[in-house]
Design a protein around this motif. Structure first.
Motif, short mmCIF file in Angstrom:
data_model
loop_
_atom_site.label_atom_id
_atom_site.label_comp_id
_atom_site.label_asym_id
_atom_site.label_seq_id
_atom_site.Cartn_x
_atom_site.Cartn_y
_atom_site.Cartn_z
N UNK A 286 -2.07 9.58 -11.45
CA UNK A 286 -1.29 8.69 -10.61
C UNK A 286 -2.14 7.66 -9.91
N UNK A 287 -3.26 8.11 -9.36
CA UNK A 287 -4.15 7.19 -8.65
C UNK A 287 -4.76 6.18 -9.61
N UNK A 288 -5.14 6.64 -10.80
CA UNK A 288 -5.71 5.72 -11.78
C UNK A 288 -4.72 4.67 -12.21
N UNK A 289 -3.46 5.08 -12.39
CA UNK A 289 -2.43 4.13 -12.83
C UNK A 289 -2.17 3.06 -11.78
N UNK A 290 -2.31 3.42 -10.49
CA UNK A 290 -2.01 2.48 -9.41
C UNK A 290 -3.27 1.81 -8.84
N UNK A 291 -4.43 2.05 -9.45
CA UNK A 291 -5.66 1.40 -8.99
C UNK A 291 -6.16 1.94 -7.67
N UNK A 292 -5.90 3.23 -7.40
CA UNK A 292 -6.34 3.86 -6.15
C UNK A 292 -7.45 4.86 -6.44
N UNK B 5 -8.24 1.05 -2.39
CA UNK B 5 -7.95 0.29 -3.60
C UNK B 5 -9.27 0.02 -4.29
N UNK B 6 -9.31 0.23 -5.58
CA UNK B 6 -10.54 -0.06 -6.31
C UNK B 6 -10.85 -1.55 -6.23
N UNK B 7 -12.13 -1.90 -6.05
CA UNK B 7 -12.48 -3.33 -6.07
C UNK B 7 -12.29 -3.90 -7.45
N UNK B 8 -12.00 -5.19 -7.53
CA UNK B 8 -11.85 -5.86 -8.82
C UNK B 8 -13.20 -5.87 -9.52
N UNK B 9 -13.21 -5.52 -10.81
CA UNK B 9 -14.44 -5.46 -11.57
C UNK B 9 -14.62 -6.70 -12.42
N UNK B 10 -15.87 -6.97 -12.87
CA UNK B 10 -16.12 -8.14 -13.71
C UNK B 10 -15.23 -8.15 -14.94
N UNK B 11 -14.56 -9.28 -15.18
CA UNK B 11 -13.72 -9.44 -16.36
C UNK B 11 -12.39 -8.74 -16.26
N UNK B 12 -12.06 -8.22 -15.07
CA UNK B 12 -10.85 -7.43 -14.91
C UNK B 12 -9.80 -8.24 -14.18
N UNK C 26 0.83 -1.21 0.00
CA UNK C 26 0.00 0.00 0.00
C UNK C 26 0.86 1.26 0.00
N UNK C 27 1.93 1.25 0.81
CA UNK C 27 2.84 2.40 0.80
C UNK C 27 3.46 2.59 -0.58
N UNK C 28 3.85 1.51 -1.22
CA UNK C 28 4.48 1.59 -2.54
C UNK C 28 3.52 2.18 -3.58
N UNK C 29 2.28 1.65 -3.59
CA UNK C 29 1.29 2.15 -4.55
C UNK C 29 1.01 3.62 -4.34
N UNK C 30 0.84 4.01 -3.07
CA UNK C 30 0.55 5.40 -2.74
C UNK C 30 1.71 6.30 -3.15
N UNK C 31 2.94 5.86 -2.89
CA UNK C 31 4.12 6.65 -3.20
C UNK C 31 4.28 6.85 -4.70
N UNK C 32 4.12 5.78 -5.47
CA UNK C 32 4.27 5.90 -6.93
C UNK C 32 3.15 6.76 -7.53
N UNK C 33 1.93 6.65 -6.97
CA UNK C 33 0.83 7.51 -7.43
C UNK C 33 1.18 8.98 -7.20
N UNK C 34 1.74 9.27 -6.02
CA UNK C 34 2.15 10.64 -5.70
C UNK C 34 3.25 11.12 -6.66
N UNK C 35 4.23 10.27 -6.94
CA UNK C 35 5.32 10.67 -7.84
C UNK C 35 4.79 11.00 -9.24
N UNK C 36 3.85 10.20 -9.73
CA UNK C 36 3.27 10.46 -11.06
C UNK C 36 2.59 11.83 -11.07
N UNK C 37 1.75 12.09 -10.04
CA UNK C 37 1.04 13.37 -9.98
C UNK C 37 2.00 14.54 -9.80
N UNK C 38 3.03 14.35 -8.97
CA UNK C 38 4.01 15.41 -8.75
C UNK C 38 4.73 15.77 -10.04
N UNK C 39 5.13 14.77 -10.79
CA UNK C 39 5.85 15.03 -12.03
C UNK C 39 4.96 15.71 -13.08
#
Length: 506
Positions: free
Chosen positions: A111-117, A187-194, A40-53
């Motif tokens: 960033x959040x979309x890329x990491x499923x948050x 974290x987004x729930x898993x969707x049908x067919x995903x 969770x820390x990793x996903x959150x951190x990478x989402x932040x880095x994407x948005x920051x950049x």
């Protein structure tokens, strides 16, 4: 498909809107707040880095322009102009664009979309657009501009470190302005067919998932109170999974069939009109599946009305018992207003209890939190022990007699099948007695059934020359482990199931 294609498909407007629709329709119940663990820390951190950049893109361009000035490619007198242009772009992107993008995508920045948050309210429902815009502007854009202007890089670094410290010490990784606007990340729930998100939490070991069967005769649409997919979406998923025959068997409701028969021709899938009806036999609650029914028969309107009346009465009794047991007053109106069917289930009350900080500290709730590994397990155990059979808030509901419902299906031109629901706990003599009521077959294959029960049901069906059916009991995002077409039916048994798909021609 390449990694970049997968990435941009996940962030496409159509996919984001579909996810948001399913999330609002009930998927939020399966969303999981971030907690203090490495994935969770990793996903959150990478989402932040994407948005920051993304926010700092104008700064990167200005650095490039500055280098071009030093190299003599751009005249030095353009320096001030380029700086102010960069600063204006920084304002537009970091203060306005990121927040507006996040609000338009219902809580997902790039960033959040890329990491499923996803940024949501504390009750997991989608946050307001205003709160999302302000959170992004005040938490990211404005500090970058103001602190960067007055204190240069050191100012921005200090702000990010302070914010990071708050994220680390809060239980659900909330930033300063998450706390201000009462937002949390899930974290987004898993969707049908995903596919499962790469950084998703590990789930408990389960029986290996069987392959997709070409026939699935037990599917729920959003006409049921606990399912999320609309009728056409089910046909799209069925086509994608190469299903040949399906039936939508909504809970005490036959209305989906009107649309389903139209979509069947459009998608080239054989469709069998269906329904699933609650009933009882000797005090045991069972479910009867009806196939090839005339869904316009007035009996199905009566069944639906009676089901809604029954559930509303049970809701009020459930609330009364819980208030007496706990001493807590339940805000009935707020729960009912958020329910499509104006009912209050045991799950609704459980969620209300665990979403309230004060109530969570009460001894009869706190013990479940202290004795289990996570909140999800605590809620599951609480719901079972408080509202389950023999629990202090258990509500006895009287359902129509099985024989009457079997006759109703027959009178509507249908075939009556004993559903596999809870058959693991029903004895062989009782099942055989129910077959004598006029049932035409048994749902022998289901992902919920134990192997020994499947064997027993097959023997009973074969001894009576009854129909054999198979179904996934697919619900959409509310039960993500159930996959469309995964019925636990082995390939060698498919010819047995296929017999009922030809019943209309016989």
């Amino acid at each position: 498909m390449s990694l970049s294609e997968v990435f941009f498909n996940e962030l496409s407007s159509e996919n984001v809107l579909r996810k948001s629709r399913l999330y609002r329709a009930g998927g939020y119940k399966e969303a999981v707040f971030l907690s203090r663990n490495l994935p969770d820390y990793s996903s959150h951190f990478f989402a932040f880095l994407i948005d920051l950049n993304i926010c700092l893109l104008p700064v990167y361009l200005w650095v490039l322009e500055f280098l071009l000035i030093l190299c003599g490619f751009i005249p030095p007198n353009f320096f001030d102009l380029l700086f102010y242009i960069m600063y204006a772009l920084l304002f537009v992107i970091s203060v306005l664009a990121v927040g507006i993008y996040t609000s338009r995508n219902h809580g997902q920045s790039l960033g959040y979309g890329a990491m499923g948050l996803k940024l949501v309210q504390q009750n997991k429902k989608e946050a307001s657009a205003l709160h999302l815009i302000l959170r992004q502007a005040l938490g990211l854009g404005i500090p970058i501009m103001v602190l960067g202007y007055f204190f240069q890089i050191i100012g921005m670094v200090v702000w990010m470190l302070v914010n990071a410290l708050v994220v680390i010490i809060t239980p659900n990784q909330q930033s300063i302005f998450d706390l201000v606007f009462k937002l949390k990340t899930v974290r987004e729930p898993e969707l049908p067919g995903e596919a499962v998100q790469p950084a998703a939490r590990p789930v408990r070991p389960e029986r290996p998932v069987s392959s997709v069967s070409p026939i699935d005769l037990h599917i729920r649409s959003n006409y049921s109170d606990d399912a999320t997919c609309d009728v056409e979406e089910l046909f799209k998923l069925a086509k994608k999974a190469n299903l040949e025959v399906i039936s939508i068997t909504d809970h005490n409701c036959a209305r989906a069939n009107a649309a389903a028969v139209r979509f069947a021709g459009m998608y080239g899938i054989q469709y069998i009109p269906g329904v699933e009806i609650d009933a009882q036999y000797r005090g045991i609650r069972v479910r009867i599946l009806g196939y090839y029914i005339d869904w316009t028969d007035e009996i199905f309107d009566w069944i639906e009305r009676e089901s809604l009346r029954r559930e509303k009465e049970a809701s009020m009794e459930r609330v009364r018992k819980f208030e007496e047991f706990s001493g807590i007053s339940i805000d009935v109106n707020s729960i009912i207003n958020s329910s499509r069917f104006q009912t209050i289930t045991a799950r609704d009350i459980t969620n209300m209890v665990f979403n309230n900080k004060v109530v969570r500290q009460m001894s009869f709730v706190k013990k479940y939190i202290d004795e289990t590994e996570n909140i999800r397990q605590a809620k599951r155990r609480f719901q079972k022990e408080i509202f389950g059979k023999n629990g202090p808030c258990y509500v006895t509901v009287k359902y129509p007699e099985a024989k009457e419902m079997i006759e109703a299906i027959h009178n509507a031109g249908g075939i009556a099948i004993l559903a596999s629901w809870h058959m693991d706990s029903v004895s062989k003599p009782v099942i055989e007695e129910m077959m004598s009521l006029g049932l035409d077959g048994i749902e022998c294959f289901s992902p919920d059934l134990q192997d020994t029960t499947i064997t027993l049901l097959l023997k009973i069906a074969q001894s009576r020359k009854a129909f054999v059916t198979a179904g996934s009991d697919f619900h959409g995002t509310t039960k993500p482990r159930k996959k469309l077409g995964v019925t636990n039916c082995p390939e060698k048994a498919i010819p047995l199931v296929r017999i009922i798909t030809k019943a209309a021609a016989s």
